[in-house]
Write a protein that holds these residues in place. Structure first.
Motif, PDB file in Angstrom:
ATOM      1  N   GLU A   1       0.960  -1.411  -0.088  1.00 23.50           N
ATOM      2  CA  GLU A   1       0.157  -0.045   0.003  1.00 23.50           C
ATOM      3  C   GLU A   1       0.811   1.275   0.105  1.00 23.50           C
ATOM      4  O   GLU A   1       1.889   1.243   0.812  1.00 23.50           O
ATOM      5  CB  GLU A   1      -0.859  -0.184   1.163  1.00 23.50           C
ATOM      6  CG  GLU A   1      -1.662   1.229   1.672  1.00 23.50           C
ATOM      7  CD  GLU A   1      -2.555   1.836   0.393  1.00 23.50           C
ATOM      8  OE1 GLU A   1      -3.191   1.065   0.066  1.00 23.50           O
ATOM      9  OE2 GLU A   1      -2.324   3.035   0.092  1.00 23.50           O
TER      10      GLU A   1
ATOM     11  N   ASN B   1     -22.616   2.945   4.139  1.00 23.46           N
ATOM     12  CA  ASN B   1     -23.520   2.354   3.427  1.00 23.46           C
ATOM     13  C   ASN B   1     -22.940   1.191   2.726  1.00 23.46           C
ATOM     14  O   ASN B   1     -22.229   1.362   1.491  1.00 23.46           O
ATOM     15  CB  ASN B   1     -24.275   3.276   2.620  1.00 23.46           C
ATOM     16  CG  ASN B   1     -25.321   2.811   1.571  1.00 23.46           C
ATOM     17  OD1 ASN B   1     -25.829   3.393   0.856  1.00 23.46           O
ATOM     18  ND2 ASN B   1     -25.773   1.362   1.985  1.00 23.46           N
TER      19      ASN B   1
ATOM     20  N   TRP C   1       3.952   1.213  -6.068  1.00 23.29           N
ATOM     21  CA  TRP C   1       3.912   0.412  -7.073  1.00 23.29           C
ATOM     22  C   TRP C   1       4.434   1.245  -8.220  1.00 23.29           C
ATOM     23  O   TRP C   1       3.507   2.042  -8.707  1.00 23.29           O
ATOM     24  CB  TRP C   1       2.755  -0.711  -7.384  1.00 23.29           C
ATOM     25  CG  TRP C   1       2.971  -1.390  -8.457  1.00 23.29           C
ATOM     26  CD1 TRP C   1       3.988  -2.326  -8.458  1.00 23.29           C
ATOM     27  CD2 TRP C   1       2.074  -1.544  -9.776  1.00 23.29           C
ATOM     28  NE1 TRP C   1       3.716  -3.341  -9.812  1.00 23.29           N
ATOM     29  CE2 TRP C   1       2.564  -2.636 -10.409  1.00 23.29           C
ATOM     30  CE3 TRP C   1       1.232  -0.893  -9.962  1.00 23.29           C
ATOM     31  CZ2 TRP C   1       2.094  -2.709 -11.580  1.00 23.29           C
ATOM     32  CZ3 TRP C   1       0.425  -1.325 -11.309  1.00 23.29           C
ATOM     33  CH2 TRP C   1       0.849  -2.231 -11.827  1.00 23.29           C
TER      34      TRP C   1
ATOM     35  N   GLU D   1     -12.741  -0.398  -7.855  1.00 24.22           N
ATOM     36  CA  GLU D   1     -13.101   0.281  -8.653  1.00 24.22           C
ATOM     37  C   GLU D   1     -12.205   0.630  -9.890  1.00 24.22           C
ATOM     38  O   GLU D   1     -12.568   1.604 -10.703  1.00 24.22           O
ATOM     39  CB  GLU D   1     -12.969   1.584  -7.769  1.00 24.22           C
ATOM     40  CG  GLU D   1     -14.230   2.575  -8.074  1.00 24.22           C
ATOM     41  CD  GLU D   1     -14.156   3.808  -7.096  1.00 24.22           C
ATOM     42  OE1 GLU D   1     -14.381   3.575  -6.084  1.00 24.22           O
ATOM     43  OE2 GLU D   1     -13.727   4.978  -7.744  1.00 24.22           O
TER      44      GLU D   1
ATOM     45  N   LEU E   1     -19.379  -0.407  -2.688  1.00 22.84           N
ATOM     46  CA  LEU E   1     -18.593  -1.410  -2.074  1.00 22.84           C
ATOM     47  C   LEU E   1     -19.043  -2.600  -2.154  1.00 22.84           C
ATOM     48  O   LEU E   1     -18.234  -3.508  -2.165  1.00 22.84           O
ATOM     49  CB  LEU E   1     -19.007  -1.038  -0.367  1.00 22.84           C
ATOM     50  CG  LEU E   1     -18.185   0.451   0.234  1.00 22.84           C
ATOM     51  CD1 LEU E   1     -18.525   0.768   1.448  1.00 22.84           C
ATOM     52  CD2 LEU E   1     -16.338   0.254   0.206  1.00 22.84           C
TER      53      LEU E   1
HETATM   54  C1  LIG Z   1     -16.674  10.769   0.119  1.00 25.62           C
HETATM   55  C2  LIG Z   1     -16.784   9.161  -0.138  1.00 25.62           C
HETATM   56  C3  LIG Z   1     -17.749   8.295   0.541  1.00 25.62           C
HETATM   57  C4  LIG Z   1     -18.329   7.161   0.090  1.00 25.62           C
HETATM   58  N1  LIG Z   1     -19.111   6.330   0.572  1.00 25.62           N
HETATM   59  C5  LIG Z   1     -19.463   5.333   0.129  1.00 25.62           C
HETATM   60  C6  LIG Z   1     -20.589   4.540   0.811  1.00 25.62           C
HETATM   61  O1  LIG Z   1     -21.262   4.915   1.752  1.00 25.62           O
HETATM   62  N2  LIG Z   1     -20.690   3.339   0.189  1.00 25.62           N
HETATM   63  C7  LIG Z   1     -20.364   3.056  -0.970  1.00 25.62           C
HETATM   64  O2  LIG Z   1     -20.580   1.640  -1.392  1.00 25.62           O
HETATM   65  N3  LIG Z   1     -18.911   3.371  -1.248  1.00 25.62           N
HETATM   66  C8  LIG Z   1     -18.645   4.669  -0.863  1.00 25.62           C
HETATM   67  N4  LIG Z   1     -17.727   5.373  -1.438  1.00 25.62           N
HETATM   68  C9  LIG Z   1     -16.993   4.704  -2.494  1.00 25.62           C
HETATM   69  C10 LIG Z   1     -15.952   3.612  -1.690  1.00 25.62           C
HETATM   70  O3  LIG Z   1     -15.390   4.087  -0.922  1.00 25.62           O
HETATM   71  C11 LIG Z   1     -15.028   3.193  -2.989  1.00 25.62           C
HETATM   72  O4  LIG Z   1     -15.737   2.463  -4.159  1.00 25.62           O
HETATM   73  C12 LIG Z   1     -14.103   2.190  -2.381  1.00 25.62           C
HETATM   74  O5  LIG Z   1     -13.407   2.409  -1.391  1.00 25.62           O
HETATM   75  C13 LIG Z   1     -13.213   1.515  -3.437  1.00 25.62           C
HETATM   76  O6  LIG Z   1     -12.386   0.384  -3.268  1.00 25.62           O
HETATM   77  P1  LIG Z   1     -11.050  -0.266  -3.849  1.00 25.62           P
HETATM   78  O7  LIG Z   1     -10.670  -1.048  -3.119  1.00 25.62           O
HETATM   79  O8  LIG Z   1     -11.464  -0.333  -5.166  1.00 25.62           O
HETATM   80  O9  LIG Z   1     -10.232   1.169  -3.835  1.00 25.62           O
HETATM   81  P2  LIG Z   1      -9.621   2.308  -2.786  1.00 25.62           P
HETATM   82  O10 LIG Z   1     -10.513   2.116  -1.459  1.00 25.62           O
HETATM   83  O11 LIG Z   1      -9.527   3.557  -3.479  1.00 25.62           O
HETATM   84  O12 LIG Z   1      -8.330   1.505  -2.330  1.00 25.62           O
HETATM   85  C14 LIG Z   1      -7.196   1.353  -3.405  1.00 25.62           C
HETATM   86  C15 LIG Z   1      -5.772   1.350  -2.791  1.00 25.62           C
HETATM   87  O13 LIG Z   1      -4.694   1.318  -3.408  1.00 25.62           O
HETATM   88  C16 LIG Z   1      -3.659   2.239  -3.172  1.00 25.62           C
HETATM   89  N5  LIG Z   1      -2.754   2.553  -4.210  1.00 25.62           N
HETATM   90  C17 LIG Z   1      -3.317   3.133  -5.559  1.00 25.62           C
HETATM   91  N6  LIG Z   1      -2.327   3.569  -6.468  1.00 25.62           N
HETATM   92  C18 LIG Z   1      -1.121   2.654  -5.546  1.00 25.62           C
HETATM   93  C19 LIG Z   1       0.184   2.413  -5.896  1.00 25.62           C
HETATM   94  N7  LIG Z   1       0.868   2.710  -7.214  1.00 25.62           N
HETATM   95  N8  LIG Z   1       0.930   1.721  -5.339  1.00 25.62           N
HETATM   96  C20 LIG Z   1       0.637   1.218  -3.835  1.00 25.62           C
HETATM   97  N9  LIG Z   1      -0.859   1.513  -3.527  1.00 25.62           N
HETATM   98  C21 LIG Z   1      -1.686   2.087  -4.410  1.00 25.62           C
HETATM   99  C22 LIG Z   1      -4.306   3.334  -2.600  1.00 25.62           C
HETATM  100  O14 LIG Z   1      -3.550   4.241  -1.613  1.00 25.62           O
HETATM  101  C23 LIG Z   1      -5.607   2.808  -2.063  1.00 25.62           C
HETATM  102  O15 LIG Z   1      -5.416   2.694  -0.611  1.00 25.62           O
HETATM  103  C24 LIG Z   1     -17.401   6.510  -1.002  1.00 25.62           C
HETATM  104  C25 LIG Z   1     -16.197   7.203  -1.524  1.00 25.62           C
HETATM  105  C26 LIG Z   1     -15.836   8.673  -1.008  1.00 25.62           C
HETATM  106  C27 LIG Z   1     -14.990   9.101  -1.849  1.00 25.62           C
END
Ligand SMILES: Cc1cc2nc3c(=O)[nH]c(=O)nc-3n(C[C@H](O)[C@H](O)[C@H](O)COP(=O)(O)OP(=O)(O)OC[C@H]3O[C@@H](n4cnc5c(N)ncnc54)[C@H](O)[C@@H]3O)c2cc1C
Length: 402
Positions: free
Chosen positions: A32, A50, A133, A370, A383
């Motif tokens: 990370e 949510n 990365w 995402e 989520l």
């Molecule tokens: C304000 C807000 C409120 C939200 N509320 C909701 C909700 O209530 N319900 C819901 O369903 N969704 C909600 N969401 C959306 C939800 O949080 C995201 O869809 C979800 O977190 C995406 O998950 P992910 O694991 O795909 O990516 P992320 O949670 O974005 O995690 C990706 C990780 O990869 C890491 N990363 C990126 N590039 C690199 C690299 N080059 N090297 C190493 N690490 C890296 C990042 O630092 C990050 O920690 C909300 C989003 C926001 C911004």
């Protein structure tokens, strides 16, 4: 034989995959780039977290729009009920709110994340924080850590790097270039569940930016969404705006702008408004008259007066004014910046992935969350989609390693 798996990205998708992989006996390391895990997940917790939605599949699955077919088997294999049971198992019981949305009873993400990370540690998952990365060199993954480059070999890799909204939380979309260099098709990253730009008059924005307009309904393309909107310096945001954001964003991309209609009194019919507006105005100013006759709030009156023909509105007949109040046009000229969006549309083209979410052009490299080209409205679908794709990629990796 134990194999090593590198999970890159410590958000919900990556951590869910890490859990399933570790339970299956793989040696898992999560890399990370931030100093802590799940930052965006914690931010989602600020709004109550949510987690998913309780509606039936017939309604649930079409929320993924163009990606419905792709998401269906993944959500069927990791259902909202399974997600709720998983949270429950971590000591975070969930409940169904009046809207059908599912939340943890604690209404936040931090206790869930704490319990989850503890479980992952007990399963032997290693965490390498502050590891950014950079891509591959020969067959090794390359990370930047404390200004040095670190090379890592792994039997399988999961990319779970998120979209490009709220980059300060970690997901900055910088991975697109690395994958494009590997000839992976990436659909352009665009804001989703986002606000929109409107050219407000100075008077209006100085007075109302930061204020809500409560109990309105938005209408676009025959879809009507009630709720509360928020006026910003450069436009509008809020739940009903996000709900219409895909259609509005695509219309702006096609036509340069989009016309959204606001019903300022959704609880009254046009006839009821006409009747109420027949009350004599006497010496009242136009705005005081609207306040007294139909209890219109100050920001709602402000919105009405943003019409280019505002000087003539005072001379409108009651039926004319009632018709306008039911459908005040607003011209949206663009989306707000992706940095402020709740989520991201676009990402790795779904055609690049096999059924186990492996990149067909890069055997042994999987992707989830995402960063894939799907989008969904708010309501827990984001989520749910991230957890389900994380779980599917973990099973894809287990099959691959076997
Ligand atoms: C304000 C807000 C409120 C939200 N509320 C909701 C909700 O209530 N319900 C819901 O369903 N969704 C909600 N969401 C959306 C939800 O949080 C995201 O869809 C979800 O977190 C995406 O998950 P992910 O694991 O795909 O990516 P992320 O949670 O974005 O995690 C990706 C990780 O990869 C890491 N990363 C990126 N590039 C690199 C690299 N080059 N090297 C190493 N690490 C890296 C990042 O630092 C990050 O920690 C909300 C989003 C926001 C911004």
């Amino acid at each position: 034989m134990t194999k090593t798996v590198a999970v890159i990205g410590g958000g919900p998708a990556g951590l869910m995959a890490a859990e399933i992989l570790a339970q299956a006996g793989q040696t898992v390391t999560v890399y990370e780039q931030k100093p802590s895990l799940g930052r965006k997940f914690l931010m989602a917790g600020r709004g109550g977290l949510n987690l998913t939605h309780s509606e039936e599949f017939e309604k649930f699955l079409p929320r993924y729009g163009a990606a419905e077919k792709f998401m269906t088997p993944l959500i069927e294999s990791f259902t909202p009920q399974m997600l709720r049971a998983w949270a429950d198992d971590l000591g975070q019981e969930t409940f169904i709110g009046t809207s059908g949305r599912v939340f943890p009873k604690m209404f936040k993400a931090s206790p869930l994340l704490r319990a989850w990370l503890l479980r992952l540690e007990k399963l032997g998952v290693q965490f390498k924080l502050n590891h950014h990365w950079l891509g591959w060199r020969e067959n090794n993954l390359i990370f930047k850590y404390e200004n040095k480059e670190v090379a890592v070999a792994a039997d399988a890799v999961l990319l779970a790097l998120g979209g490009a909204s709220w980059p300060r939380l970690g997901s900055d979309g910088a991975w697109t270039e690395i994958l494009q260099n590997k000839k992976i098709e990436i659909m352009p990253l665009r804001p989703a569940n986002c606000g929109f730009q409107i050219n407000w008059s100075d008077i209006f924005k100085n007075k109302y930016a930061g204020q809500p307009v409560k109990s309105v309904a938005l209408l676009f393309n025959g879809i009507r969404v009630p709720g509360e909107i928020m006026i910003t310096q450069g436009g509008i945001e809020g739940g009903p705006v996000y709900a219409l954001s895909t259609a509005l964003r695509d219309a702006i991309a096609q036509y340069g702008s989009a016309e959204l209609a606001v019903d300022l009194r959704p609880d009254m019919t046009e006839e009821q408004l006409t009747k109420a507006l027949q009350r004599p105005r006497a010496a009242l100013s136009f705005t005081n008259y609207l306040r007294k006759a139909i209890s219109l709030s100050s920001p709602a009156i402000g919105l009405l007066l943003e019409q280019p023909n505002r000087a003539e509105l005072g001379r409108y007949s009651p039926p004319q004014l009632a018709a306008l109040l039911k459908s005040v046009p607003l011209t949206l000229t663009g989306t707000s910046h992706i940095e402020r969006a709740i989520s991201t549309a676009g990402g790795i083209a779904l055609s690049e992935l096999d059924n186990g979410l492996m990149l067909k052009k890069l055997p042994g490299v999987f992707a989830a969350g995402e960063m894939l080209d799907w989008e969904a409205p708010t309501g827990g679908y984001l989520l749910q989609g991230c957890f389900a794709t994380g779980a599917a990629a973990a099973h894809g990796i287990i099959n691959f390693l076997n």
